[in-house]
Design an enzyme around this catalytic site. Structure first.
Site, PDB file in Angstrom:
ATOM      1  N   ARG A 341     -10.412   8.346  -1.422  1.00 61.45           N
ATOM      2  CA  ARG A 341      -9.226   8.672  -0.628  1.00 61.45           C
ATOM      3  C   ARG A 341      -8.232   9.444  -1.490  1.00 61.45           C
ATOM      4  O   ARG A 341      -7.720   8.937  -2.473  1.00 61.45           O
ATOM      5  CB  ARG A 341      -8.577   7.403  -0.052  1.00 61.45           C
ATOM      6  CG  ARG A 341      -7.364   7.723   0.816  1.00 61.45           C
ATOM      7  CD  ARG A 341      -6.981   6.605   1.771  1.00 61.45           C
ATOM      8  NE  ARG A 341      -6.557   5.391   1.107  1.00 61.45           N
ATOM      9  CZ  ARG A 341      -5.990   4.350   1.720  1.00 61.45           C
ATOM     10  NH1 ARG A 341      -5.784   4.396   3.030  1.00 61.45           N
ATOM     11  NH2 ARG A 341      -5.648   3.276   1.052  1.00 61.45           N
ATOM     12  N   GLU A 432      -3.906   6.968  11.623  1.00 62.76           N
ATOM     13  CA  GLU A 432      -2.869   5.984  11.308  1.00 62.76           C
ATOM     14  C   GLU A 432      -1.460   6.515  11.558  1.00 62.76           C
ATOM     15  O   GLU A 432      -0.481   5.873  11.194  1.00 62.76           O
ATOM     16  CB  GLU A 432      -3.000   5.542   9.848  1.00 62.76           C
ATOM     17  CG  GLU A 432      -2.933   6.681   8.847  1.00 62.76           C
ATOM     18  CD  GLU A 432      -3.190   6.238   7.415  1.00 62.76           C
ATOM     19  OE1 GLU A 432      -3.303   5.032   7.171  1.00 62.76           O
ATOM     20  OE2 GLU A 432      -3.274   7.116   6.543  1.00 62.76           O
ATOM     21  N   ASP A 460      -0.053   0.992   8.884  1.00 64.45           N
ATOM     22  CA  ASP A 460       0.575   2.318   8.851  1.00 64.45           C
ATOM     23  C   ASP A 460       0.854   2.822  10.259  1.00 64.45           C
ATOM     24  O   ASP A 460       1.912   3.407  10.527  1.00 64.45           O
ATOM     25  CB  ASP A 460      -0.313   3.313   8.107  1.00 64.45           C
ATOM     26  CG  ASP A 460       0.158   3.543   6.673  1.00 64.45           C
ATOM     27  OD1 ASP A 460       1.369   3.700   6.470  1.00 64.45           O
ATOM     28  OD2 ASP A 460      -0.680   3.549   5.765  1.00 64.45           O
ATOM     29  N   ASP A 631      -0.306  -3.538   0.386  1.00 66.95           N
ATOM     30  CA  ASP A 631      -0.240  -2.186  -0.144  1.00 66.95           C
ATOM     31  C   ASP A 631       0.911  -1.473   0.565  1.00 66.95           C
ATOM     32  O   ASP A 631       1.716  -2.100   1.246  1.00 66.95           O
ATOM     33  CB  ASP A 631      -1.571  -1.441  -0.020  1.00 66.95           C
ATOM     34  CG  ASP A 631      -1.976  -1.163   1.427  1.00 66.95           C
ATOM     35  OD1 ASP A 631      -1.181  -1.420   2.352  1.00 66.95           O
ATOM     36  OD2 ASP A 631      -3.101  -0.685   1.642  1.00 66.95           O
TER      37      ASP A 631
END
Length: 725
Positions: A341, A432, A460, A631
């Site tokens: 990612r 997202e 998100d 996160d």
């Protein structure tokens, strides 16, 4: 201290990054590509100069849309039909493209056709990266013994040494799994006293009877000899299971059939992460991630790990081998197929300055990470990741199809600049952001010959839902958001549109993370909903979590489920655009305080480790001391939720400040045994992490898309003493 920089044209490159590229990355790339330093940096500069203005324009368009939406909500009461028309008029909702199917080629089976668990780990951490790479195979016995899927009741406590009562429950569970997944023609695997291979079939001796598999096709091979196998290799729903046999082993010696373990094919794929689960604010921290990815692609990444009084040198596992039923040697991929990612389009990084401005980090990632993967793309490494010559980049936080098209252009330019084969860089599209969800079919269409992955990311996506409709009214309590109309539409539309555009058998459709790494019993009970929903992969926080979640892909044939869903349709755009506003904000003072306590404690617990320690993803104890994987996505939803309640007078600034200070003391207490931890409550006014956490809330309504990265990066750079060149 001023940053040492090397000048290449209009690029001023931090010497740490430059030295890594020159001394470590380029020498490897040169072995497989026609590339040299001068040409690489010249091409690099050309791409940066060409694409930076486009990147800026896309970000300006985000801001313009948000300003128009804010203004509309301030001047209108939300009503769906008028709201939808407004979004159409301003171009936020795009005309839907005609039907199409993706045409992506050269995709590994692990992504195209095999359904299974997917790990996500910070690639800056070599130990985590290696553990994830090796999590393709997991011991079911170990995963069950060490976690709460097996209760500690009735004398089955874990304890310090081996507990045979607990061990017996583990074995019972595993044998039940074998009975359910690989049933015998007669009897149970628990009663088998010997396994052998007889004329290409499994023979299982039970008393004076010999049973075989009901489905003989589930046996694909063995290790050892046919009359005394050390491993039985089985396969179901595309996933392998290994019955490991050793009558001299601590466990095997007491098992009727000598079974010492049941090994599951677990994390079929892994996302090595340079984004939400890492803190990487400068060249030093970016290079740590880049270096580990290069080591994974070369196959020589290693890390010394302390295990008790022993030091283990951890490396990537080799492939597994076995003898098939025709007596031929075969191999099984020994490692999880790894995706990487990159960051999205928003952030810049001081690792490289372009005409005095920080480079867009997404452009930098795209021009560096494929070069690090070249040895794998060209098939010249000993431990292959992709066997089809592809690199899989997951691209996050894109808003609408224009931004996907920009990522496609960036990947094309990267291939040309580095000298890679066309379309060797594949794209994972993270669904997202609200504008992507609303235009998902168009987004996939823009990358129809590169798409290998779409997924939903609740945290998100919810953060963007709140931020986009910040001025519409007060949102429901955070725990109620998943029960709202938009969420069901979001999850089902992602799968439905993915299937409609031809992802079945060609690409992954993913679901989100299990956030409680120590509570796998609850995961085992509930996460089966993801393959049942048609997801071919779903995120797990640990290798043991991957092993437990793998069971769900034996219980559900995702391929069959996806074929069923193809004819069921999916929710309308109207449902997706139904904003989850509270119909009544007269919550009790106690309820509002609980919401604030929970959000503020989570924000502080994560931010203090991110800013002070550079830890981007960690198990953070919540207000009830339950360890949750946190996160930036979890941070985004919590900070946006408070910002929304502040904007609509549900809570006051004074309440939030009081809660932040009280929760800082709670977080300090939770971290008191960490020698590297810096308490926040000793000096609220000057503590960088505490003030960054506060800024995320009080500036949340105006931060771009409600993202947390700009304020976090600013705080960590300040802590590290960077004040610009």
């Amino acid at each position: 201290m001023a940053t040492q920089r090397i000048t290449k044209g209009s690029l001023a490159i931090d010497k740490i990054l430059y030295d890594f590229i020159e001394n470590e990355a380029l020498p490897v790339a040169k072995t497989v590509l026609d590339i040299d330093s001068d040409r690489y940096w010249a091409n690099f500069e050309k791409v940066v100069l060409d694409l930076t203005p486009k990147n800026k324009a896309l970000l300006a368009k985000r801001d313009d849309f948000q300003a128009q939406i804010d203004d509309w909500h301030k001047n209108n009461t939300y009503e769906l039909s008028a709201y939808k028309q407004f979004l159409t008029d301003i171009g936020y909702l795009e005309p839907v493209v005609d039907d199409f199917k993706i045409s992506t080629e050269n995709v590994d089976d692990e992504i195209a056709t095999i359904s299974g668990a997917q790990l996500v780990v910070p690639v800056r951490n070599a130990r985590y990266a290696l553990n994830a790479g090796n999590a393709r195979w997991g011991s079911l016995y170990d995963a069950l013994y060490g976690f709460d899927v097996i209760s500690e009741a009735d004398g089955a406590e874990k304890g310090k040494g081996y507990n045979p009562i607990r061990g017996a429950k583990v074995i019972e569970f595993a044998k039940n799994f074998l009975d359910e997944t690989y049933p015998l023609t007669d009897g149970s695997h628990a009663d088998v006293t010997a396994y052998t291979i007889d004329n290409g079939k499994l023979s299982a001796t039970i008393g004076d009877k010999v049973a075989t598999l009901k489905d003989s096709g589930q046996l694909i091979g063995f290790n050892g000899t046919a009359d005394n196998p050390s491993e039985i290799i089985l396969k179901n729903n595309g996933l392998h299971t290994i019955i490991a046999i050793d009558r001299t082993h601590l466990i095997g010696k007491d098992d009727k059939a000598g079974v010492k373990d049941v090994i599951l094919e677990a994390a079929v794929t892994t996302i090595q992460d340079l984004e939400d689960s890492v803190a990487a604010v400068d060249a030093e921290e970016k290079v740590e991630g880049y270096r580990n990815w290069l080591g994974l692609m070369k196959g020589d990444l290693s890390e010394e790990v302390q295990k008790g009084d022993k030091v283990i040198n951890r490396t990537l596992n080799a492939d597994r081998t076995y003898t098939d039923l025709n007596g031929q040697s075969q191999s099984l991929h020994g490692r999880s197929v790894m995706l990487l990612r990159n960051v999205g389009h928003l952030m810049t990084n001081p690792a490289i300055l372009v005409g005095g401005e920080e480079i867009f980090e997404g452009i930098m990632d795209a021009l560096i990470t494929p070069m690090l993967s070249a040895i794998d793309i060209m098939g010249k490494n000993a431990l292959r990741n992709s066997r089809t010559g592809s690199m899989y980049i997951v691209k996050p936080k894109m808003h609408g199809s224009e931004e996907v098209a920009f990522a496609v252009e960036l990947f094309e330019r990267a291939e040309q600049a580095i000298g890679l084969p066309a379309k060797s860089i594949k794209m994972g599209i993270m669904d997202e952001e609200r504008r992507t969800s609303a235009n998902l079919k168009n987004c996939i269409h823009k990358a129809k010959d590169r798409t290998i992955f779409i997924n939903t990311g609740f945290m998100d996506r919810t953060g963007d839902e709140i931020h986009t409709a910040m001025q519409a009214g007060a949102f429901v309590r955070k725990g109620e958001i998943k029960g709202q109309t938009w969420f069901n539409a979001y999850e089902k539309r992602n799968v439905g549109i993915g299937l409609e555009t031809g992802l079945l058998g060609k690409a992954q459709i993913g679901k989100g993370m299990w956030p409680k790494p120590d509570e796998l019993a609850e995961m085992y009970r509930t996460k089966i909903e993801h393959p049942t929903a048609g997801a071919s992969c779903a995120w797990v926080p640990s290798p043991n979590g991957a092993t437990i979640h793998a069971i769900h892909y034996h219980q559900v044939s995702v391929k069959d489920r996806q074929n069923e869903l193809l004819s069921e349709g999916y929710p309308s755009i109207d449902e997706l655009l139904t904003i989850p506003l509270a119909t009544d904000t007269n919550w009790s003072d106690e309820d509002k305080q609980k919401e604030l306590d929970n959000n503020c404690q989570g924000i502080l617990g994560y931010v203090v480790r991110w800013v002070d320690l550079g830890v981007g993803c960690s198990k953070v104890p919540d207000i009830n001391n339950v360890g949750l994987m946190e996160d930036r996505a979890t941070l985004r939803i919590s900070s946006q939720h408070i910002a929304n309640w502040l904007a609509h007078g549900v809570v006051t600034e004074q309440q939030v400040w009081e809660t932040l200070k009280r929760m800082a003391k709670v977080v300090d207490e939770q971290n008191k045994d960490d020698p590297d931890y810096r308490p926040m409550s000793k000096d609220f006014e000057n503590n960088i992490a505490f003030n960054a956490a506060a800024d995320l809330i009080f500036k949340g309504a105006t931060e771009p898309s409600g993202y947390t990265e700009p304020l976090l990066h600013k705080a960590r750079l300040k802590l590290k003493g960077y004040q610009g060149d």
